[in-house]
Design an enzyme around this catalytic site. Structure first.
Site, PDB file in Angstrom:
ATOM      1  N   GLU A  79       0.846  -1.192   0.000  1.00 21.12           N
ATOM      2  CA  GLU A  79       0.000   0.000   0.000  1.00 21.12           C
ATOM      3  C   GLU A  79       0.882   1.243   0.000  1.00 21.12           C
ATOM      4  OE1 GLU A  79      -2.127   0.818   3.765  1.00 21.12           O
ATOM      5  OE2 GLU A  79      -1.531  -1.207   4.338  1.00 21.12           O
ATOM      6  N   CYS A 111      -3.532  -3.531   4.461  1.00 19.59           N
ATOM      7  CA  CYS A 111      -2.630  -4.565   4.980  1.00 19.59           C
ATOM      8  C   CYS A 111      -3.043  -5.977   4.594  1.00 19.59           C
ATOM      9  CB  CYS A 111      -2.566  -4.478   6.500  1.00 19.59           C
ATOM     10  SG  CYS A 111      -1.981  -2.903   7.083  1.00 19.59           S
ATOM     11  N   THR A 152       3.298   4.123  15.899  1.00 19.76           N
ATOM     12  CA  THR A 152       3.064   2.799  15.295  1.00 19.76           C
ATOM     13  C   THR A 152       3.671   2.706  13.895  1.00 19.76           C
ATOM     14  OG1 THR A 152       0.921   3.331  14.289  1.00 19.76           O
ATOM     15  CG2 THR A 152       0.879   2.621  16.582  1.00 19.76           C
ATOM     16  N   SER A 201     -10.718   2.480  14.097  1.00 17.93           N
ATOM     17  CA  SER A 201     -10.044   1.400  13.356  1.00 17.93           C
ATOM     18  C   SER A 201      -9.865   0.161  14.243  1.00 17.93           C
ATOM     19  CB  SER A 201      -8.704   1.865  12.791  1.00 17.93           C
ATOM     20  OG  SER A 201      -7.724   2.006  13.805  1.00 17.93           O
ATOM     21  N   HIS A 233      -2.904  -9.876  12.309  1.00 20.69           N
ATOM     22  CA  HIS A 233      -2.297  -8.688  11.713  1.00 20.69           C
ATOM     23  C   HIS A 233      -1.812  -7.804  12.857  1.00 20.69           C
ATOM     24  CE1 HIS A 233      -1.380  -5.073   9.736  1.00 20.69           C
ATOM     25  NE2 HIS A 233      -2.427  -4.418  10.214  1.00 20.69           N
ATOM     26  N   SER A 309      -7.410  -2.297   6.469  1.00 18.28           N
ATOM     27  CA  SER A 309      -8.389  -1.236   6.674  1.00 18.28           C
ATOM     28  C   SER A 309      -9.172  -0.972   5.399  1.00 18.28           C
ATOM     29  CB  SER A 309      -7.686   0.046   7.111  1.00 18.28           C
ATOM     30  OG  SER A 309      -7.305  -0.060   8.452  1.00 18.28           O
TER      31      SER A 309
END
Ligand code: HMG
Length: 388
Positions: A79, A111, A152, A201, A233, A309
């Site tokens: 991505e 992802c 993150t 999320s 994930h 996502s």
């Protein structure tokens, strides 16, 4: 005939920022990162590194073993796309000297797309069992500075060989999918950093897990108790812990906190010190599990929850193959992680701001990577990649 993952190799940058350093600059408690989100370090890409160089570095050990002629298809999941038209995998195809008969294509769905690539690879191998498919997932996770997502960030690439009679994990055909049009995390073409509704999320991730698991249970004869380990994930390791708690509860499994932790802890080790690598994240987690579990996992079942996502999610399963340890690259991966250099906050900011320009100009990039391939510059709108 079984089909699945025959070999895994990953790569990450030689630079990292310790999240204690970030916390200190922000005046925050480092435990918010170390414990609250379960992350210690984040890998920061070198100025001459992108998804192509990371991918080629990840895949090199596999190609050196099987030879460039043996790869029939290369599926590249990312991505962090660098071109709207040309697949990034074609640069990797040249850098690794793959055969001109090898097909190459790029896949995108946040992802999740490496998992789509693996399922497609399994279907290709089922049709032509003598062929091997290489799946590469490569990403640089970037958020705006001073946002909750900043801690993150990370970067990494993973290369997986999918084959008949695999040496690592034989994948079961039954899967559970969940798709819903949501705006939890996205990156419009005009942005280099993701937009994210962080708390939302995490809720959608958990909802997608529940729904994908329920569908998996309808498709598969396996139940929760058939699994000894779970790979989730990994946007940050605490997310997997929360996800696993939910799955345990959903299945009313009678497990102590220590037993629950034992089902996922080894999958988190590499991610805690690399950060989110988007498409590569769960598969670096699988490498972490196989390479850091003292117990012989042969014959044991692993449950996988892949989430991207937007969103698409998939629960699927696999069984660890006897003798799998002989096919691992544990030493190479440990050496890679141990050789990294810690950077200070100022160096981090410099690297963060030194991203590949999109002004259409001519650019030469300073040397920084210790990998085997580098992005030398952009000339006449073309990225120039060279071996180091
Ligand atoms: P935040 O809002 O800064 O964090 O960001 P918080 O205030 O909610 O704190 C996080 C946790 O730390 C909390 O624990 C706090 O209690 C704890 P929880 O309630 O969650 O159990 N905490 C502390 N613990 C110990 N000592 C302390 C302390 N202080 C606080 N002193 C957020 C959190 C996840 C929102 C943020 O990191 C973010 O926006 N991240 C990016 C989005 C993301 O990763 N989402 C995950 C699901 S979506 C996904 O996985 C897809 C993705 O990979 C992209 C793709 O698919 O392409 C992202």
């Amino acid at each position: 005939m079984s089909v699945g993952i025959d070999e895994i190799s990953f790569y990450t940058s030689n630079y990292y920022l310790d999240l204690r350093t970030l916390a200190q600059v922000q005046g925050a408690d480092p435990e918010k990162y170390y414990t609250g989100i379960g992350q210690e370090k984040m890998a920061i890409a070198a100025p001459d590194e992108d998804i192509v160089t990371m991918a080629a570095n990840a895949a090199l050990p596999l190609v050196e073993r099987i030879g460039p002629e043996a790869v029939g298809t290369l599926l590249f999941a990312t991505e962090t796309g660098i071109d709207q038209s040309k697949a990034a995998g074609i640069y990797v195809h040249r850098l690794l000297g793959l055969h001109s008969n090898c097909r190459v294509v790029e896949l995108k769905q946040a992802c999740y797309s490496a998992t789509a690539a693996i399922q497609m690879a399994c279907a290709l191998v089922a049709r032509q069992p003598e062929r091997r498919v290489m799946v590469i997932a490569s990403d640089i996770a970037r958020y705006d500075l001073d946002t909750p997502g900043e801690a993150t960030q990370g970067c990494g690439a993973v290369a997986l060989l999918i084959s008949a009679d695999p040496r690592l994990v034989s994948l079961d055909p039954e899967v559970g999918n969940y798709t819903e049009d949501v705006m939890d995390f996205w990156r419009p073409n005009y942005r280099s950093t993701a937009l994210v509704d962080g708390k939302y999320s995490t809720k959608i991730y958990l909802k997608a897990l529940k729904r994908a698991w329920e569908q998996f249970r309808q498709a598969s004869p396996l139940t929760f108790s058939d699994f000894s380990r779970f790979c989730y994930h990994l946007p940050f390791s605490r997310m997997a812990q929360k996800a696993h708690q939910q799955l345990v509860k959903l299945n009313r499994a009678d497990l102590s906190p220590a037993e629950q932790a034992a089902q996922i802890d080894a999958t988190l080790l590499y991610n805690r010190i690399i950060g989110n690598s988007y498409t590569a994240s769960m598969y670096i987690g699988l490498a972490s599990l196989l390479e850091n579990t003292a117990e012989d996992l042969a014959g044991q079942r692993i449950g996988f929850f892949s989430y991207g996502s937007g969103c698409v999610a998939e629960f699927f399963s696999g069984r660890v193959v006897a003798g799998y340890r002989r096919a691992l690259h544990s030493e190479h991966h440990r050496a890679l992680l141990n050789a990294r250099r810690e950077i200070c906050y100022e160096e981090y900011l410099k690297l963060y701001r030194q991203q590949v320009p999109c002004d259409g100009g001519e650019h030469t990039f300073p040397e920084g990577t210790t990998g085997r391939f580098r992005l030398a510059g952009i000339f006449h709108h073309k990225r120039e990649y060279i071996p180091c």
